[in-house]
Design a protein around this motif. Structure first.
Motif, PDB file in Angstrom:
ATOM      1  N   PHE A  93       0.844  -1.204   0.000  1.00 59.98           N
ATOM      2  CA  PHE A  93       0.000   0.000   0.000  1.00 59.98           C
ATOM      3  C   PHE A  93       0.879   1.254   0.000  1.00 59.98           C
ATOM      4  CE2 PHE A  93      -4.485  -1.242   1.446  1.00 59.98           C
ATOM      5  CZ  PHE A  93      -4.361  -2.508   0.927  1.00 59.98           C
ATOM      6  N   GLY A  94       0.641   2.123  -1.005  1.00 57.73           N
ATOM      7  CA  GLY A  94       1.400   3.366  -1.080  1.00 57.73           C
ATOM      8  C   GLY A  94       2.781   3.186  -1.662  1.00 57.73           C
ATOM      9  N   GLY A  95       3.101   1.975  -2.114  1.00 56.16           N
ATOM     10  CA  GLY A  95       4.434   1.719  -2.654  1.00 56.16           C
ATOM     11  C   GLY A  95       4.407   0.858  -3.890  1.00 56.16           C
ATOM     12  N   GLN A  96       4.307  -0.453  -3.665  1.00 52.83           N
ATOM     13  CA  GLN A  96       4.415  -1.422  -4.765  1.00 52.83           C
ATOM     14  C   GLN A  96       3.182  -1.451  -5.659  1.00 52.83           C
ATOM     15  OE1 GLN A  96       5.151  -5.398  -3.334  1.00 52.83           O
ATOM     16  NE2 GLN A  96       6.566  -5.888  -4.988  1.00 52.83           N
ATOM     17  N   ILE A  97       2.020  -1.083  -5.123  1.00 55.14           N
ATOM     18  CA  ILE A  97       0.775  -1.199  -5.895  1.00 55.14           C
ATOM     19  C   ILE A  97       0.032   0.136  -5.943  1.00 55.14           C
ATOM     20  CG2 ILE A  97       0.510  -3.648  -5.341  1.00 55.14           C
ATOM     21  CD1 ILE A  97      -1.577  -2.865  -3.246  1.00 55.14           C
ATOM     22  N   SER A  98      -0.870   0.254  -6.913  1.00 50.50           N
ATOM     23  CA  SER A  98      -1.688   1.463  -7.042  1.00 50.50           C
ATOM     24  C   SER A  98      -2.823   1.445  -6.026  1.00 50.50           C
ATOM     25  CB  SER A  98      -2.266   1.553  -8.451  1.00 50.50           C
ATOM     26  OG  SER A  98      -3.196   0.484  -8.666  1.00 50.50           O
ATOM     27  N   ASP A  99      -3.447   2.595  -5.850  1.00 53.24           N
ATOM     28  CA  ASP A  99      -4.586   2.694  -4.929  1.00 53.24           C
ATOM     29  C   ASP A  99      -5.743   1.812  -5.405  1.00 53.24           C
ATOM     30  OD1 ASP A  99      -2.903   4.556  -3.865  1.00 53.24           O
ATOM     31  OD2 ASP A  99      -4.306   6.242  -3.971  1.00 53.24           O
ATOM     32  N   GLU A 100      -5.891   1.700  -6.724  1.00 51.99           N
ATOM     33  CA  GLU A 100      -6.976   0.884  -7.283  1.00 51.99           C
ATOM     34  C   GLU A 100      -6.774  -0.598  -6.958  1.00 51.99           C
ATOM     35  OE1 GLU A 100      -6.912   4.705  -8.925  1.00 51.99           O
ATOM     36  OE2 GLU A 100      -5.293   3.210  -9.033  1.00 51.99           O
ATOM     37  N   VAL A 101      -5.537  -1.067  -7.080  1.00 51.43           N
ATOM     38  CA  VAL A 101      -5.240  -2.460  -6.745  1.00 51.43           C
ATOM     39  C   VAL A 101      -5.416  -2.692  -5.245  1.00 51.43           C
ATOM     40  CG1 VAL A 101      -3.438  -4.234  -6.679  1.00 51.43           C
ATOM     41  CG2 VAL A 101      -3.688  -2.788  -8.707  1.00 51.43           C
ATOM     42  N   ALA A 102      -5.021  -1.709  -4.443  1.00 52.51           N
ATOM     43  CA  ALA A 102      -5.190  -1.813  -2.991  1.00 52.51           C
ATOM     44  C   ALA A 102      -6.673  -1.997  -2.638  1.00 52.51           C
ATOM     45  CB  ALA A 102      -4.640  -0.574  -2.297  1.00 52.51           C
ATOM     46  N   GLY A 291      16.896 -17.047  -9.700  1.00 54.14           N
ATOM     47  CA  GLY A 291      17.385 -15.676  -9.597  1.00 54.14           C
ATOM     48  C   GLY A 291      16.309 -14.722  -9.134  1.00 54.14           C
ATOM     49  N   VAL A 292      16.552 -13.414  -9.281  1.00 55.45           N
ATOM     50  CA  VAL A 292      15.626 -12.389  -8.796  1.00 55.45           C
ATOM     51  C   VAL A 292      14.980 -11.662  -9.974  1.00 55.45           C
ATOM     52  CG1 VAL A 292      15.390 -10.299  -7.393  1.00 55.45           C
ATOM     53  CG2 VAL A 292      17.023 -12.082  -6.712  1.00 55.45           C
ATOM     54  N   PRO A 293      13.680 -11.886 -10.227  1.00 52.87           N
ATOM     55  CA  PRO A 293      12.982 -11.187 -11.319  1.00 52.87           C
ATOM     56  C   PRO A 293      12.920  -9.682 -11.051  1.00 52.87           C
ATOM     57  CG  PRO A 293      11.707 -13.085 -10.525  1.00 52.87           C
ATOM     58  CD  PRO A 293      12.811 -12.852  -9.535  1.00 52.87           C
ATOM     59  N   GLU A 294      12.869  -8.879 -12.099  1.00 59.63           N
ATOM     60  CA  GLU A 294      12.842  -7.423 -11.954  1.00 59.63           C
ATOM     61  C   GLU A 294      11.585  -6.928 -11.252  1.00 59.63           C
ATOM     62  OE1 GLU A 294      13.506  -5.362 -15.564  1.00 59.63           O
ATOM     63  OE2 GLU A 294      15.456  -6.292 -15.959  1.00 59.63           O
ATOM     64  N   SER A 295      10.494  -7.670 -11.422  1.00 55.47           N
ATOM     65  CA  SER A 295       9.215  -7.238 -10.832  1.00 55.47           C
ATOM     66  C   SER A 295       9.068  -7.643  -9.364  1.00 55.47           C
ATOM     67  CB  SER A 295       8.055  -7.842 -11.632  1.00 55.47           C
ATOM     68  OG  SER A 295       8.127  -9.271 -11.599  1.00 55.47           O
ATOM     69  N   ALA A 296      10.017  -8.408  -8.835  1.00 58.38           N
ATOM     70  CA  ALA A 296       9.899  -8.924  -7.468  1.00 58.38           C
ATOM     71  C   ALA A 296      10.344  -7.890  -6.434  1.00 58.38           C
ATOM     72  CB  ALA A 296      10.745 -10.187  -7.312  1.00 58.38           C
ATOM     73  N   ARG A 297       9.881  -8.098  -5.212  1.00 57.04           N
ATOM     74  CA  ARG A 297      10.203  -7.194  -4.111  1.00 57.04           C
ATOM     75  C   ARG A 297      11.709  -7.101  -3.886  1.00 57.04           C
ATOM     76  NH1 ARG A 297       7.335  -8.215   1.644  1.00 57.04           N
ATOM     77  NH2 ARG A 297       5.538  -7.935   0.284  1.00 57.04           N
ATOM     78  N   LEU A 354      -0.899 -12.772   8.789  1.00 56.41           N
ATOM     79  CA  LEU A 354      -1.055 -11.616   7.915  1.00 56.41           C
ATOM     80  C   LEU A 354      -0.484 -11.911   6.537  1.00 56.41           C
ATOM     81  CD1 LEU A 354      -0.016  -8.779  10.403  1.00 56.41           C
ATOM     82  CD2 LEU A 354      -2.333  -9.439   9.718  1.00 56.41           C
ATOM     83  N   LEU A 355      -1.317 -11.717   5.522  1.00 59.19           N
ATOM     84  CA  LEU A 355      -0.894 -11.923   4.133  1.00 59.19           C
ATOM     85  C   LEU A 355      -0.479 -10.586   3.521  1.00 59.19           C
ATOM     86  CD1 LEU A 355      -3.863 -14.180   2.944  1.00 59.19           C
ATOM     87  CD2 LEU A 355      -1.608 -14.964   3.735  1.00 59.19           C
ATOM     88  N   GLY A 356       0.533 -10.615   2.693  1.00 57.16           N
ATOM     89  CA  GLY A 356       0.917  -9.436   1.935  1.00 57.16           C
ATOM     90  C   GLY A 356       0.851  -9.772   0.457  1.00 57.16           C
ATOM     91  N   SER A 357      -0.057  -9.145  -0.251  1.00 58.24           N
ATOM     92  CA  SER A 357      -0.257  -9.486  -1.670  1.00 58.24           C
ATOM     93  C   SER A 357      -0.088  -8.256  -2.544  1.00 58.24           C
ATOM     94  CB  SER A 357      -1.650 -10.078  -1.888  1.00 58.24           C
ATOM     95  OG  SER A 357      -1.818 -11.257  -1.131  1.00 58.24           O
ATOM     96  N   SER A 358       0.474  -8.467  -3.738  1.00 60.99           N
ATOM     97  CA  SER A 358       0.668  -7.358  -4.668  1.00 60.99           C
ATOM     98  C   SER A 358      -0.317  -7.404  -5.833  1.00 60.99           C
ATOM     99  CB  SER A 358       2.102  -7.365  -5.213  1.00 60.99           C
ATOM    100  OG  SER A 358       2.399  -8.613  -5.816  1.00 60.99           O
ATOM    101  N   ASN A 359      -1.113  -8.487  -5.931  1.00 61.45           N
ATOM    102  CA  ASN A 359      -2.129  -8.554  -6.980  1.00 61.45           C
ATOM    103  C   ASN A 359      -3.270  -9.467  -6.524  1.00 61.45           C
ATOM    104  OD1 ASN A 359      -1.636 -11.419  -8.036  1.00 61.45           O
ATOM    105  ND2 ASN A 359       0.410 -10.497  -8.247  1.00 61.45           N
ATOM    106  N   PRO A 360      -4.455  -9.302  -7.124  1.00 60.26           N
ATOM    107  CA  PRO A 360      -5.625 -10.074  -6.712  1.00 60.26           C
ATOM    108  C   PRO A 360      -5.441 -11.591  -6.825  1.00 60.26           C
ATOM    109  CG  PRO A 360      -6.311  -8.212  -8.040  1.00 60.26           C
ATOM    110  CD  PRO A 360      -4.810  -8.267  -8.118  1.00 60.26           C
ATOM    111  N   GLU A 361      -4.779 -12.042  -7.887  1.00 61.70           N
ATOM    112  CA  GLU A 361      -4.605 -13.476  -8.100  1.00 61.70           C
ATOM    113  C   GLU A 361      -3.811 -14.110  -6.950  1.00 61.70           C
ATOM    114  OE1 GLU A 361      -5.633 -11.355 -11.566  1.00 61.70           O
ATOM    115  OE2 GLU A 361      -3.765 -11.133 -10.423  1.00 61.70           O
ATOM    116  N   GLN A 362      -2.779 -13.401  -6.531  1.00 60.53           N
ATOM    117  CA  GLN A 362      -1.946 -13.899  -5.431  1.00 60.53           C
ATOM    118  C   GLN A 362      -2.751 -13.987  -4.135  1.00 60.53           C
ATOM    119  OE1 GLN A 362       1.199 -11.241  -4.250  1.00 60.53           O
ATOM    120  NE2 GLN A 362       2.499 -12.889  -3.502  1.00 60.53           N
ATOM    121  N   LEU A 363      -3.587 -12.965  -3.877  1.00 59.94           N
ATOM    122  CA  LEU A 363      -4.389 -12.958  -2.658  1.00 59.94           C
ATOM    123  C   LEU A 363      -5.399 -14.102  -2.664  1.00 59.94           C
ATOM    124  CD1 LEU A 363      -5.253 -11.725   0.018  1.00 59.94           C
ATOM    125  CD2 LEU A 363      -6.726 -10.136  -1.262  1.00 59.94           C
TER     126      LEU A 363
END
Length: 400
Positions: A93-102, A291-297, A354-363
């Motif tokens: 929230f406020g960082g990795q994702i948009s307000d709409e995704v939140a 390895g570490v994907p570019e889109s990953a945390r 507590l779950l931390g999700s960056s997209n709906p599919e993951q949640l």
């Protein structure tokens, strides 16, 4: 059943005024017997309609929502009922994702029975709290149906805007409430211990904000068992309010505190566990296998420590163990993240994960861990333990 009937009988007395007074104005025992007979009749009718029939025995620590399958547990030994899976706002929230995704994430969570939403004053420098509050207001969810928690310690750059002084606990919580547009939070957490502030001052300030109606309960985060015990002892000594919960990291590769230290605190003083990072900041998802994907945390600048951890020798060993766990997940008909979250939930001392999700599919995927929980038999847990090889030694089995 007896408790429900007794409570109803007490309420009937309350509506008729003082019981002793009503007896004085009655015409004798016959009236009392007649009233009791009427009450029994009402109870029988109500029972046949299901009014007096609880879905679960009143002594059970866990109940399940019919529509969503979400399970609810007491937060420690308090009476607060929290969903066994909560939604955290760290990094996202406020960082990795948009307000709409939140908003999408919170909506999915709420509609699937999640009532616990966790944030902190430090997340995105307060922006996470603002977004959380805006969504609650926009969705017009009943405040009484939500459990909102926030954490205090890092509130600003000034010396007086951080720590757990009475000044910052009160001012920090007021600022958090203003950002979230709320009158109170359900739980306010001390986000880490503060060696510069006396324990009595911390406990007294937390008791104050509760007594002022700014919070319902207070808890700790990343405190040692000794520090939690000290807070409890101070609260008891001065007739103040003790903490009800510790927020702790808990996943397949981090077990000692939640499995050895916290069960003892739960049984001795009633402090429960709310755990975070069940997927070890994404390590357990398997996305770092090559390895570490570019889109990953772990690719973010401020998470270099996570990247270093992943590419270290220990990180490579963890990836090997995760590959060995895959056949178990396949046998249970679930994904590796679902297995990992269900593994956390199988610990009866854990009130909520507590779950931390960056997209709906993951949640949605992670929420599916609830269906895996009944499959976490002792045999499966032993299989997982054998692969991990890191089960901590406990002097006493607190489940017995």
């Amino acid at each position: 059943m007896q408790v429900s009937i007794a409570c109803t009988e007490h309420n009937l007395k309350g509506r008729n005024g003082d019981d002793r007074h009503s007896k004085q104005n009655s015409s004798g025992p016959n009236v009392v017997n007649s009233a009791r007979a009427r009450f029994r009749t009402v109870a029988i009718i109500a029972r046949s309609l299901g009014t007096f029939t609880p879905q679960h025995h009143i002594s059970l620590k866990e109940s399940t929502a019919k529509q969503t399958g979400m399970k609810y547990r007491n937060l420690g030994k308090s009476g607060l009922r929290v969903s066994c899976l909560g939604l955290g706002t760290w990094v996202t929230f406020g960082g990795q994702i948009s307000d709409e995704v939140a908003e999408q994430l919170m909506t999915i969570a709420y509609e699937n029975g999640v009532n616990l939403f966790d944030t902190a004053e430090v997340y995105a420098a307060g922006k996470a709290e603002i977004i959380l509050g805006n969504i609650i207001r926009k969705k017009n969810w009943r405040r009484s149906s939500l459990v909102i928690t926030t954490k205090l310690y890092w509130g600003g750059k000034a010396e007086t805007e951080r720590g757990l002084s009475r000044k910052h606990i009160i001012e920090g919580l007021k600022a958090s409430l203003q950002r979230m547009q709320l009158e109170y939070v359900d739980v306010v957490f001390a986000n880490r211990p503060d060696n510069n502030t006396p324990m009595e001052e911390i406990v007294r300030a937390m008791s104050y904000v509760i007594n002022q109606g700014m919070a319902m309960y207070w808890g700790t985060s990343r405190w040692s068992a000794m520090e939690i015990m000290e807070a409890y002892s101070v609260a008891r000594q001065f007739n103040m309010i003790p903490p009800v919960c510790e927020q702790a990291e808990y996943h397949l590769f981090q077990r000692e505190k939640v499995e050895v230290q916290l069960p003892e605190l739960y049984h001795k003083i009633g402090v429960g566990a709310m755990t975070w990072s069940p997927l070890a900041c994404g390590i357990i998802t398997g996305k770092y296998e090559n390895g570490v994907p570019e889109s990953a945390r772990a690719s973010l600048k401020c998470y270099q420590w996570l990247k270093d951890k992943i590419i270290s020798e220990e990180g490579r060993k963890q990836q090997t163990k995760l590959r060995d766990l895959m056949p178990i997940a396949e046998r249970l008909g679930c994904t590796l993240p679902q297995l990992a979250v269900a593994w956390c939930l199988r610990n009866e001392g854990v009130s909520s994960v507590l779950l931390g999700s960056s997209n709906p599919e993951q949640l949605v995927e992670n929420l599916g861990a609830i269906q895996v929980l009944p499959k976490m038999t002792s045999h499966i847990v032993n299989e997982v333990d054998n692969i991990l090889g890191n089960k901590p030694y406990s002097k006493k089995d607190y489940r017995s």
